[in-house]
Design an enzyme around this catalytic site. Structure first.
Site: not given
Ligand code: GAR
Length: 216
Positions: A19, A114, A153, A155, A182, A184
């Site tokens: 999270g 993603h 679908e 992603d 960073e 994201e």
């Molecule tokens: C994030 O890096 C997100 O982009 C990735 O999971 C992480 C979640 O981190 N999502 C995927 O890979 C979806 N295919 P968090 O639980 O610490 O927020």
């Protein structure tokens, strides 16, 4: 969302893990950088640390576990019921590792983040570190993150924002993940802000970003 939404935008956040993405959203909202409020957090496992982060802020934290449902449609219907019960305008998949079959009523109202530049390095099994390992194995020189509308679908779906990072000599999945995360932290708030401002038009696979109306 092809109209001017009422603000603050009501967000339902779906997660499966730590999270950090949720925490960043809380912080950006508190800093006044996104005109939104988080009205519910839905976790796909009861012990997801992200749920505890929601409870600490007195935000409803609900558990919808895939194993309690026989198939994707019934699992997805349970998610939709929770989003509707909290009158969420937009659902944010924030490290949500399951397929949510988006119903017609939520078309263009579900976004996913993603940790790679889609459409490469996406699809079933591509999450978290698996993504960064695949990027390093492929030897590409640039990676990044993608925020997109979720559709039928995994992603896929129209891309809203992408940000890039270099892949550096000596990178490991861990060091690359830090650099991507960073970005994201900027990309997701930016996408939500654009939606809140009613500035996105989806046309087929393309998302057009409209200029800020004058006077704002
Ligand atoms: C994030 O890096 C997100 O982009 C990735 O999971 C992480 C979640 O981190 N999502 C995927 O890979 C979806 N295919 P968090 O639980 O610490 O927020």
């Amino acid at each position: 969302m092809d109209h001017m939404p009422k603000l603050p935008l009501r967000l339902g956040v779906l997660l499966s893990g730590t999270g950090r993405t949720l925490e960043n959203l809380f912080e950006r909202i508190e800093a006044g950088q996104i005109p939104a409020q988080i009205v519910v957090v839905i976790g796909s496992r009861a012990d997801a640390p992200g749920l505890a982060r929601a409870r600490r802020r007195n935000v409803p934290a609900e558990v919808v576990r895939p194993r309690d449902y026989t198939d994707v449609p019934s699992f997805s219907a349970a998610i939709t019921r929770s989003l509707e019960a909290h009158a969420a305008d937009l659902a944010v998949l924030a490290g949500f590792l399951h397929f949510y079959s988006v119903p017609k009523s939520f078309e263009n109202r579900v976004i996913n983040i993603h940790p790679a530049l889609l459409p490469a390095f996406g699809g079933k099994g591509f999450y978290g570190h698996h993504v960064h390992e695949a990027v390093l194995d492929a030897g590409v020189k640039i990676s990044g993150c993608t925020v997109h509308f979720a559709d039928a679908e995994y992603d896929r779906g129209p891309i809203i924002v992408q940000r890039t990072v270099p892949v550096l000599e000596g990178d490991t999945p861990d060091t690359l993940a830090v650099r991507v995360f960073e970005q994201e932290k900027e990309a997701l708030p930016e996408a939500i802000r654009l939606i809140a401002e009613g500035r996105l038009r989806v046309e087929g696979h393309r998302v057009h970003v409209l200029p800020m109306p004058s006077g704002i």
